[in-house]
Design an enzyme around this catalytic site. Structure first.
Site, PDB file in Angstrom:
ATOM      1  N   LEU A  19      43.420  48.957  21.326  1.00  0.00           N
ATOM      2  CA  LEU A  19      42.724  48.156  20.321  1.00  0.00           C
ATOM      3  C   LEU A  19      41.303  48.652  20.076  1.00  0.00           C
ATOM      4  O   LEU A  19      40.762  48.504  18.987  1.00  0.00           O
ATOM      5  CB  LEU A  19      42.679  46.685  20.754  1.00  0.00           C
ATOM      6  CG  LEU A  19      44.029  45.970  20.839  1.00  0.00           C
ATOM      7  CD1 LEU A  19      43.837  44.554  21.380  1.00  0.00           C
ATOM      8  CD2 LEU A  19      44.703  45.927  19.469  1.00  0.00           C
ATOM      9  N   GLY A  20      40.681  49.229  21.093  1.00  0.00           N
ATOM     10  CA  GLY A  20      39.312  49.712  20.933  1.00  0.00           C
ATOM     11  C   GLY A  20      38.781  50.250  22.244  1.00  0.00           C
ATOM     12  O   GLY A  20      39.360  50.040  23.313  1.00  0.00           O
ATOM     13  N   GLY A  23      31.461  51.998  25.598  1.00  0.00           N
ATOM     14  CA  GLY A  23      30.795  52.362  26.833  1.00  0.00           C
ATOM     15  C   GLY A  23      31.223  51.526  28.021  1.00  0.00           C
ATOM     16  O   GLY A  23      31.148  51.975  29.160  1.00  0.00           O
ATOM     17  N   MET A  24      31.669  50.276  27.782  1.00  0.00           N
ATOM     18  CA  MET A  24      32.049  49.412  28.891  1.00  0.00           C
ATOM     19  C   MET A  24      33.501  49.589  29.297  1.00  0.00           C
ATOM     20  O   MET A  24      33.913  49.097  30.336  1.00  0.00           O
ATOM     21  CB  MET A  24      31.795  47.944  28.527  1.00  0.00           C
ATOM     22  CG  MET A  24      30.320  47.579  28.500  1.00  0.00           C
ATOM     23  SD  MET A  24      30.041  45.854  28.034  1.00  0.00           S
ATOM     24  CE  MET A  24      30.827  44.999  29.386  1.00  0.00           C
ATOM     25  N   GLY A  25      34.290  50.264  28.482  1.00  0.00           N
ATOM     26  CA  GLY A  25      35.684  50.453  28.847  1.00  0.00           C
ATOM     27  C   GLY A  25      36.596  50.480  27.640  1.00  0.00           C
ATOM     28  O   GLY A  25      36.189  50.845  26.535  1.00  0.00           O
ATOM     29  N   LYS A  42      41.291  44.076  28.851  1.00  0.00           N
ATOM     30  CA  LYS A  42      40.106  44.934  28.869  1.00  0.00           C
ATOM     31  C   LYS A  42      39.965  45.574  30.241  1.00  0.00           C
ATOM     32  O   LYS A  42      39.956  44.885  31.267  1.00  0.00           O
ATOM     33  CB  LYS A  42      38.848  44.132  28.540  1.00  0.00           C
ATOM     34  CG  LYS A  42      37.605  45.000  28.387  1.00  0.00           C
ATOM     35  CD  LYS A  42      36.511  44.276  27.613  1.00  0.00           C
ATOM     36  CE  LYS A  42      35.405  45.225  27.202  1.00  0.00           C
ATOM     37  NZ  LYS A  42      34.433  44.609  26.273  1.00  0.00           N
ATOM     38  N   ASP A 131      24.759  39.415  25.344  1.00  0.00           N
ATOM     39  CA  ASP A 131      25.138  40.551  24.501  1.00  0.00           C
ATOM     40  C   ASP A 131      25.738  40.084  23.174  1.00  0.00           C
ATOM     41  O   ASP A 131      26.751  40.607  22.717  1.00  0.00           O
ATOM     42  CB  ASP A 131      26.130  41.445  25.250  1.00  0.00           C
ATOM     43  CG  ASP A 131      26.287  42.820  24.596  1.00  0.00           C
ATOM     44  OD1 ASP A 131      25.366  43.230  23.860  1.00  0.00           O
ATOM     45  OD2 ASP A 131      27.317  43.472  24.823  1.00  0.00           O
TER      46      ASP A 131
END
Length: 740
Positions: A19-20, A23-25, A42, A131
């Site tokens: 899905l996407g 930088g975080m994973g 995720k 965030d």
């Protein structure tokens, strides 16, 4: 991170598609093994340098899973698979807001209201998002095009990512575009921080551009921390009625913002409902994004202090400190000891300028390594070394050098460089040039100068030092004068030399976030004390010169980021922040009072920088210690050192360090290392084209040296800090063009 691909099984889930990623994973569409339900999974990129990451992940995931609100994505479960932390959540069939550059005002009001409600709920559960940005807000629409659902993603996950991890990714730059000033300056995130980020997001949804645009971390940080909130009418004149709403929601001081996110949303909705019907240019004819209209000089958002009005360039300050309202340390009267905000810093609700400044520098210097590569390119190869030591000058700027000057040249007593500004003491007169936004040059203006300008109002100058966010100090006839950033009342910059009271027979000065000076053989420090770098045994702010106890016969002093050092009684001492071992006592324990540096014999010069320290000791050897992740210690490794480690420079008389590198005057040559070196291992590199070198100063983006009684600078030059009359960056030493 675990390798995942469509058709594979991860943590029991069947992986369907990607899905996407960022930088975080990565986020994958998966199918629950027993329920057959589609979920979003995720996978977080772990931080191998943080042994507590997995445990903190579990805590944050549990916190996020406990949130129960229709506007917050539901977290189903979480775990760690083959070292990769993951959590599953509701799969939302909708789009995040990054795909829509501009939305109708009515849609924005709806979205902001729902996001604000979700955030306020989370805040009642003592959870801060940290965030908020368009990518973390997903909307769904019905068949009629109306918004039916608004969902906030990634609660609590942002706190898992430390600054070093995010700096290495594009995610950090994206997150910085919406980050509140207090977060960027190292303070804890609070509900008002989420409100600020929501206001930034709202501004972008209405205009198509961020309120503080920038292409680099440094530019983004500077915008949030220093630039007044832009008027939305500067981007869209038809939305001028929203100017007061954004001025408050984007206030630098959290206390000046709305009391809650919902109050901000309500103010936005109320302003839209009561908007005047007077004709305004339709959207599409407004000023292009990226060119915000500036606030008139007499209007400022809450707690934004008016800029210092440029004074007459050649007017000397009146006796006792000039025309500007000074801090207690500046102006008539003796030093007042103590801590105005309490022994341990600001009380609840107060914002100590010292701590704020410390973390501004931490943020800015933490990313400046991205732009100082040009300085490394300026350090050429070749040359020879000499073992013959000469007269020593400490890293603190002190008395005159002993070198003579041929006809047509001048005697340089002291040179200093910091950021985009440079100064030099030549034949007893002070000259400054480069960036002057905060009155750093001391000429009574805020006008940049590409060539040296003589500073009036002080004479018989023997030393100058620069640092922090644009502060300069100089010694004139044994008295200390300071100007630039933070010399006036909080928020006020002073562009004229202002006398520091309570000090006499000053022989040396060093400027960083803190200011330290030698007066009558004793060391005094004041200003920022967030890490105990004033050396008085506390971390409370200190507004007046305070004697550093336990040091006598002080001959050199240096302060930079959050660590201070001195040479006293023939030994080196450091105090303050020691997390990277920069104090040199073999530990990583912060020290609130002077602590002796181990293993240095007869130190003669010492220089503290961001998280590392260097000194000249013995028979001209250079020793460095502290953080070494970028090779800034110059020992050819990237291994941190908790005690002084000798590097390959001999016959040194002076050392100067800055973020991620340093330089030394040694054997009539200049040697540089770390980011200032062209060597593959960042070890010391001789600077070509210079001989007879007696002094060197290393700034965050350039280097200057005195060679054969002339001054040369090289590196970045965007503000004219090289002093050659141009703003062209140079990798070769350029002669500074002093007035005849």
């Amino acid at each position: 991170m675990e390798v995942v691909k469509p058709g594979s099984v991860f943590a029991g889930y069947r992986v369907l598609s990607l899905l996407g990623h960022g930088g975080m994973g990565q986020v994958w569409l998966v199918e629950h093994p027993t329920l057959g339900r589609r979920e979003a999974l995720k996978i977080i990129s772990p931080n191998p340098a943080d042994p507590s990451f997995a445990e903190r992940f579990r805590n944050e995931a549990r916190t996020a899973a406990a949130l129960d609100h229709p506007g917050i994505v539901t977290v189903y479960t979480h775990g760690v698979e083959n070292g990769s932390p993951w959590f599953s959540m509701t799969y939302l069939d909708g789009d995040d807001l990054t795909a829509v550059p501009i939305l109708p005002v009515a849609d924005v009001v709806t979205i902001v209201g729902k996001v604000a409600d979700a955030l306020d709920y989370a805040h009642t559960q003592r959870v801060i998002h940290r965030d908020i940005k368009p990518a973390n807000i997903v909307i769904a629409r019905g068949s009629d095009g109306r918004i039916t659902r608004v969902t906030v993603l990634d609660f609590g996950i942002a706190r898992l990512m430390d600054g070093a991890k995010m700096t290495a990714t594009n995610l950090f730059v994206g997150t910085l575009a919406y980050a509140a000033p207090e977060i960027l300056t190292g303070e804890a995130a609070i509900p008002a921080s989420d409100q600020y980020a929501l206001a930034c997001t709202t501004f972008q949804l209405l205009t198509g551009s961020q309120p503080f645009p920038g292409q680099t971390p440094m530019a983004l940080i500077a915008g949030h921390v220093n630039t007044p909130p832009p008027r939305i009418s500067g981007r869209r004149p038809d939305l001028g009625y929203l100017d007061p709403v954004f001025a408050r929601a984007l206030a630098k001081n959290p206390a000046d913002r709305f009391s809650s996110c919902s109050e901000f949303a309500a103010a936005l909705a109320r302003a839209v409902e009561t908007a005047p019907t007077a004709s305004t240019p339709p959207f599409g004819q407004h000023q292009p994004p990226g060119r915000p209209q500036q606030l008139p000089p007499t209007q400022h958002p809450p707690t934004q202090h008016a800029p210092v009005h440029p004074a007459a360039a050649h007017r000397a300050p009146p006796p006792g400190g000039g025309q500007y309202a000074p801090f207690p340390a500046y102006g008539p009267g003796g030093p007042r000891l103590g801590h105005p905000t309490g022994p341990h810093g600001p009380g609840p609700g107060q914002r100590g300028s010292g701590s704020r400044t410390a973390w501004i520098i931490a943020a800015v210097l933490g990313v400046i390594v991205l732009v100082v590569g040009v300085v490394g390119a300026a350090i050429a190869l070749g040359g020879s070394e000499s073992d013959s030591p000469t007269t020593v000058a400490g890293s603190s700027t002190s008395g005159p050098s002993t070198s003579g000057s041929p006809a047509g040249s001048g005697t340089f007593d002291s040179i200093a460089s910091s950021g985009d500004s440079t100064c030099a003491v030549r034949d007893g007169r002070l000259y400054c040039w480069g960036g002057n936004e905060r009155g750093t040059l001391g000429d009574g203006t805020t006008t940049d100068r590409p060539r040296p300008v003589a500073i009036t109002g002080i004479s018989d100058v023997s030393a100058v030092s620069m640092g922090g966010l644009g502060t300069t100090c100089a010694i004139s006839s044994g008295d200390l004068y300071c100007w630039g950033y933070g010399v006036g009342q909080p928020g006020q910059n002073v562009p004229l030399p202002t006398k520091v009271t309570g000090l006499s027979r000053v022989s040396a000065v060093s400027v960083g976030l803190t200011i330290c000076a030698i007066s009558d053989g004793d060391a005094y420090c004041w200003r920022n004390n967030a890490s105990g770098q004033v050396g008085n045994g506390s971390t409370g702010s200190v507004d007046v010169p305070t004697r550093v106890a336990g040091l006598t016969d002080v001959t050199a002093v240096s302060t930079s980021h959050t660590t201070s050092c001195a040479i006293a009684g023939g030994s080196a001492y450091c105090w303050g922040n020691n997390r990277e071992g920069q104090i040199g006592d073999g530990t990583t324990i912060d020290r609130l009072t002077p602590t002796r540096v181990l293993g240095l014999d007869s130190p003669a010069s010492i220089s503290a920088s961001l998280y590392s320290t260097c000194a000249v000791a013995g028979s001209g050897g250079v020793f460095c210690w502290g953080q070494n992740t970028s090779g800034q210690l110059g020992d050819g490794t990237e291994q941190n050192r908790r005690t002084p480690t000798r590097i390959d420079v001999r016959g040194a008389t002076e050392v100067s360090t800055a973020a991620y590198g340093g330089c030394a005057a040694a054997g009539s040559s200049a040697y540089c290392w770390g980011s200032r070196s062209d060597q593959p291992d960042k070890s010391p590199d001789r600077v070509n084209g210079l001989s007879g070198v007696t002094e060197v100063t290393t700034g965050s983006a350039n280097v200057c040296a005195v060679a054969d009684d002339e001054m040369y600078c090289w590196g970045l030059n965007g503000k004219g800090q090289l002093g050659n009359g141009t703003t062209t960056t140079s990798s070769e030493p350029q002669p500074v063009r002093f007035p005849a």
